[in-house]
Motif scaffolding. Structure first.
Motif, PDB file in Angstrom:
ATOM      1  N   THR A   2       0.844  -1.183   0.000  1.00 56.30           N
ATOM      2  CA  THR A   2       0.000   0.000   0.000  1.00 56.30           C
ATOM      3  C   THR A   2       0.884   1.239   0.000  1.00 56.30           C
ATOM      4  OG1 THR A   2      -0.079   0.043   2.411  1.00 56.30           O
ATOM      5  CG2 THR A   2      -1.836  -1.159   1.283  1.00 56.30           C
ATOM      6  N   SER A   3       0.356   2.286  -0.565  1.00 56.59           N
ATOM      7  CA  SER A   3       1.077   3.552  -0.539  1.00 56.59           C
ATOM      8  C   SER A   3       0.131   4.629  -0.040  1.00 56.59           C
ATOM      9  CB  SER A   3       1.610   3.908  -1.924  1.00 56.59           C
ATOM     10  OG  SER A   3       0.539   4.151  -2.800  1.00 56.59           O
ATOM     11  N   THR A   4       0.699   5.595   0.593  1.00 54.38           N
ATOM     12  CA  THR A   4      -0.084   6.699   1.108  1.00 54.38           C
ATOM     13  C   THR A   4       0.150   7.904   0.224  1.00 54.38           C
ATOM     14  OG1 THR A   4       0.214   5.838   3.340  1.00 54.38           O
ATOM     15  CG2 THR A   4      -0.497   8.118   3.133  1.00 54.38           C
ATOM     16  N   ALA A   5      -0.935   8.509  -0.221  1.00 53.69           N
ATOM     17  CA  ALA A   5      -0.812   9.704  -1.045  1.00 53.69           C
ATOM     18  C   ALA A   5      -0.263  10.841  -0.180  1.00 53.69           C
ATOM     19  CB  ALA A   5      -2.169  10.091  -1.620  1.00 53.69           C
ATOM     20  N   PRO A   6       0.575  11.690  -0.750  1.00 52.13           N
ATOM     21  CA  PRO A   6       1.074  12.825   0.028  1.00 52.13           C
ATOM     22  C   PRO A   6      -0.081  13.753   0.394  1.00 52.13           C
ATOM     23  CG  PRO A   6       1.698  13.046  -2.272  1.00 52.13           C
ATOM     24  CD  PRO A   6       1.065  11.696  -2.120  1.00 52.13           C
ATOM     25  N   PRO A   7       0.031  14.443   1.517  1.00 50.00           N
ATOM     26  CA  PRO A   7      -1.053  15.331   1.914  1.00 50.00           C
ATOM     27  C   PRO A   7      -1.154  16.532   0.976  1.00 50.00           C
ATOM     28  CG  PRO A   7       0.837  15.635   3.355  1.00 50.00           C
ATOM     29  CD  PRO A   7       1.149  14.461   2.452  1.00 50.00           C
ATOM     30  N   ASP A  39       3.321  22.770  14.323  1.00 46.92           N
ATOM     31  CA  ASP A  39       2.975  21.345  14.330  1.00 46.92           C
ATOM     32  C   ASP A  39       3.971  20.604  13.446  1.00 46.92           C
ATOM     33  OD1 ASP A  39       1.155  19.161  15.019  1.00 46.92           O
ATOM     34  OD2 ASP A  39       0.519  19.186  12.918  1.00 46.92           O
ATOM     35  N   ALA A  40       4.112  19.309  13.678  1.00 49.25           N
ATOM     36  CA  ALA A  40       4.955  18.469  12.830  1.00 49.25           C
ATOM     37  C   ALA A  40       4.519  17.027  12.977  1.00 49.25           C
ATOM     38  CB  ALA A  40       6.418  18.610  13.219  1.00 49.25           C
ATOM     39  N   ASP A  41       4.610  16.285  11.882  1.00 45.55           N
ATOM     40  CA  ASP A  41       4.444  14.835  11.910  1.00 45.55           C
ATOM     41  C   ASP A  41       5.342  14.247  10.835  1.00 45.55           C
ATOM     42  OD1 ASP A  41       3.078  14.950   9.438  1.00 45.55           O
ATOM     43  OD2 ASP A  41       1.107  14.811  10.361  1.00 45.55           O
ATOM     44  N   ASP A  42       5.173  12.988  10.520  1.00 42.82           N
ATOM     45  CA  ASP A  42       6.051  12.346   9.535  1.00 42.82           C
ATOM     46  C   ASP A  42       5.877  12.905   8.126  1.00 42.82           C
ATOM     47  OD1 ASP A  42       7.108  10.754  11.510  1.00 42.82           O
ATOM     48  OD2 ASP A  42       5.820   9.027  11.060  1.00 42.82           O
TER      49      ASP A  42
END
Length: 98
Positions: A2-7, A39-42
């Motif tokens: 699976t891949s996650t689309a960039p935000p 804010d920050a996340d991966d």
């Protein structure tokens, strides 16, 4: 696999468009521009920046990083290089760019 689309980074910026919800108060600093990480996340970081009239940032790029910004208040004049010339872009509150 699976891949996650960039935000959608402009949508991320829009979620942070109200300074009342920021973990730090918005500041305007006469000697230099002000900035704070909100804010920050991966997948992204969210920063608040403020400039007063006459304050500038030297021409620069952000390497290969993706980004977006949204003007929360006032008017921002951003200069970009196009065709070998600096081109000003005025962005009013509510306007943003990817």
């Amino acid at each position: 696999m699976t891949s996650t689309a960039p935000p959608d980074l402009l949508a991320v910026a829009a979620r942070w468009a109200n300074p009342d919800g920021w973990p730090v108060p918005l500041r305007f600093d006469a000697p230099q521009r002000w900035y704070a990480r909100l804010d920050a996340d991966d997948a992204h970081e969210v920063w608040a920046l403020s400039w007063l009239p006459g304050q500038v940032t030297d021409l620069h790029d952000h390497g290969g990083s993706a980004g977006a910004f949204l003007v929360v208040a006032g008017v921002l004049t951003e200069e970009t290089v196009s065709g070998g010339r600096l081109r000003p872009h005025r962005l009013a509150a509510g306007a943003g760019r990817r």
